[in-house]
Scaffold this motif. Structure first.
Motif, short mmCIF file in Angstrom:
data_model
loop_
_atom_site.label_atom_id
_atom_site.label_comp_id
_atom_site.label_asym_id
_atom_site.label_seq_id
_atom_site.Cartn_x
_atom_site.Cartn_y
_atom_site.Cartn_z
N HIS A 263 0.83 -1.20 0.00
CA HIS A 263 0.00 0.00 0.00
C HIS A 263 0.87 1.25 0.00
N LEU A 264 1.93 1.24 0.83
CA LEU A 264 2.87 2.36 0.83
C LEU A 264 3.54 2.50 -0.53
N LEU A 265 4.00 1.36 -1.09
CA LEU A 265 4.68 1.40 -2.38
C LEU A 265 3.75 1.92 -3.47
N ALA B 61 -0.53 21.04 -7.87
CA ALA B 61 0.14 21.25 -6.57
C ALA B 61 -0.63 20.56 -5.45
N ALA B 62 -1.97 20.59 -5.53
CA ALA B 62 -2.78 19.90 -4.53
C ALA B 62 -2.64 18.39 -4.69
N ALA B 63 -2.66 17.90 -5.94
CA ALA B 63 -2.56 16.46 -6.18
C ALA B 63 -1.23 15.92 -5.68
N TYR B 64 -0.17 16.69 -5.87
CA TYR B 64 1.15 16.29 -5.39
C TYR B 64 1.13 16.12 -3.87
N GLY B 65 0.49 17.09 -3.20
CA GLY B 65 0.40 17.01 -1.74
C GLY B 65 -0.47 15.86 -1.26
N ILE B 66 -1.56 15.58 -2.01
CA ILE B 66 -2.43 14.46 -1.63
C ILE B 66 -1.67 13.14 -1.71
N ASP B 67 -0.83 13.01 -2.74
CA ASP B 67 -0.03 11.79 -2.86
C ASP B 67 0.95 11.67 -1.69
N LEU B 68 1.60 12.79 -1.35
CA LEU B 68 2.53 12.78 -0.21
C LEU B 68 1.79 12.43 1.08
N LEU B 69 0.60 13.01 1.23
CA LEU B 69 -0.21 12.74 2.43
C LEU B 69 -0.57 11.26 2.51
N ALA B 70 -1.03 10.71 1.38
CA ALA B 70 -1.42 9.29 1.37
C ALA B 70 -0.22 8.40 1.69
N TYR C 119 2.66 5.45 8.18
CA TYR C 119 2.25 5.40 9.58
C TYR C 119 1.54 4.08 9.89
N LEU C 120 0.63 3.67 8.98
CA LEU C 120 -0.09 2.41 9.17
C LEU C 120 0.87 1.23 9.22
N LEU C 121 1.83 1.23 8.31
CA LEU C 121 2.82 0.14 8.28
C LEU C 121 3.60 0.09 9.58
N GLU C 122 4.02 1.28 10.05
CA GLU C 122 4.78 1.37 11.30
C GLU C 122 3.98 0.82 12.47
N ARG C 123 2.68 1.22 12.53
CA ARG C 123 1.81 0.76 13.62
C ARG C 123 1.64 -0.75 13.57
N LEU C 124 1.41 -1.29 12.35
CA LEU C 124 1.22 -2.73 12.20
C LEU C 124 2.44 -3.50 12.68
N ILE C 125 3.63 -3.00 12.31
CA ILE C 125 4.86 -3.69 12.70
C ILE C 125 5.02 -3.63 14.22
#
Lengths: 189, 189, 189, 189
Positions: free
Chosen positions: D75-77, D100-109, D115-121
């Motif tokens: 999912h991260l990849l 510019a907004a789309a670029y930020g949305i991708d960074l946010l996602a 974060y989700l991966l980190e929590r799962l681990i």
């Protein structure tokens, strides 16, 4: 062989993004026009992720690599390598019949190639091997080709249903092949 | 060096798909127009698979890497890296003379580069090494350049025959180099 | 870090072929028109081969990786990643001034980045480390930037001379960095 | 999983260069016109470098890989794989609102996926694991999404400010995650 296959799938999953056509314009509706391509990209990303995952587990249960296994593996990689091609054809022609059928034919061929590879490895290792036990009756592996053929047929009636079938198969597989994972772990301990 | 070479060949075998032009239209006949490109893609996929396979076995029998071997290896990778270029030229110009000859010249250069690399490794390891024993008289290695030259010549008469010759050489090699595999296994046990 | 860097350079050396424009037509003269692009491709292939080779040897003599070294390494990879871009600009504009200068600037920046990485690693390992001994006075490393600057200057007079200088630097480096290789081997034995 | 992820990020960081459009002409002003694309390329190169770096450290502290972790990683990849797409859209439309907004949305996602991966681990390893200790309160990880949302909002007012925010977040992260590095080293010794 595992590193080579992982490499090929990693490259395939990545170069697909190069096939994404740039939006014409700088509005949300320009991005909206790219939506079918993006959705086709997501579906193929998930499919390649599933193949990477299961293939990786299968090769970890494979200790001896014969010439036949090598070529069965390259045969699988061949059909997977066509995924970026069929994906962009499907994505750029919103649910047209032939691209939807061609996408399913590629998935079907990859599924058959995966099955052949699995059989070759099991034949090589013996019916009592870890992999044979892990795969078991392989319901998912047997149901998928039937579903793909259904999808290919539906493409000639209502292409959107064909894609829906491909999405369903992906969801079925999204659960990674825990059988192999579990049996390998059990055999190793 | 093995990982790097495997990586380069994995990338080459994959990026070729990016050279496949998208079908113009959404009919089977549009896909049919892409057929020569797809067939050229299959042929080059098989060739790169053969090189990966034999190259991989050869490097497993190589324990010491000198500067000369490194550059002989990069020389081989150079000619292999041109395969996507000659493939798409051949595929997009249905059996034209010069692309068919150029494709053969690239295969010939790669075969010569492979031979040079093999000789360098054997010279480095001594004539009694595992690899020297495995390669033996190397009939296939010696016949291939002769066949490529024949193919290049035929391109100027009937290009389809040139491609037929390239297909025949691929079929000859499709049997992986079991000699090395077997001898390495024997030496290891 | 070594695997990641090897991967990046393997990909760069390979994707350059995607930048090669397809010949317009199916004659030898069509291929002849592609000659400047092909020659620029050869030069960049050799440069990336040199960097892979020396970088690989340097990292083998590096045992501890700090955050600074990681970023110095990514900085080097950044300038190398621009090589396909400057190569195709140079190749498609037969010996024009600005592309020839831009190509040299990229080579210069990569050389400086390599030097910084080398210094950081040596500082981290101490002046008596294997790498410090292996690099020694680093005549080649110090001469290259001077030659690149000369080449960039010559681009504004006679671009062909600029490219000649870049070819000469490549030839100087074509001999792999045997100093490191030898010293590492000596230290290991 | 680590090798596969490293491979995907290495490929992403490299194929971005294929998206760089060639300058029209051979003058410095032609290169100057490419400047926004080049700057967007630099920013995304740094972001992918940061993700590679932190992701690499995180996986080194991960010893057991469940199916959930595998898919959180893919999912991260996925979001990272869209970076070349959003980068070229941003770069080719000098500071337009939606790119510019789309670029930020991708960074946010991508940040959320990380974060989700980190929590799962951490959940998998227990709250007293090396990684949990290393991540600690994770101020940077919590501040980044807030800043991305700010950037996305600013894109609708003054796009240049949005990009400025993305640059600031990159600078904050440019310091590699020494906490993990340090704690892993401490736990290993």
């Amino acid at each position: 062989m595992e590193a080579f296959s992982d490499g090929v799938i990693a490259i395939l999953i990545t170069v697909m993004v190069l096939e994404l056509p740039k939006p014409h314009g700088v509005t949300w509706s320009a991005l909206h026009d790219s939506l079918p391509v993006l959705l086709a990209y997501v579906l193929s990303f998930v499919y390649l992720g599933i193949y990477w995952n299961n293939h990786h587990h299968m090769l970890q249960a494979t200790h001896r690599v014969s010439g036949g296994i090598l070529w069965a593996n390259l045969h699988l990689l061949f059909w997977l390598s066509l995924v970026p091609f069929t994906t962009s054809w499907l994505g750029e022609n919103r649910l047209a019949t032939v691209p939807a059928a061609a996408y399913g034919i590629d998935l079907l061929a990859a599924a058959v190639a995966y099955y052949l590879l699995e059989r070759l490895i099991i034949r090589d290792q013996g019916e009592h091997s870890v992999l044979a036990a892990a795969v078991g009756r392989d319901l998912k592996g047997k149901a998928s080709p039937v579903l793909y053929v259904t999808g290919i047929g539906l493409a000639f009636v209502t292409p959107v249903l064909a894609v829906a079938v491909y999405v369903v198969v992906a969801l079925i597989w999204l659960v990674p092949d825990r059988r192999v994972e579990r049996t390998v772990t059990a055999a190793g301990s």
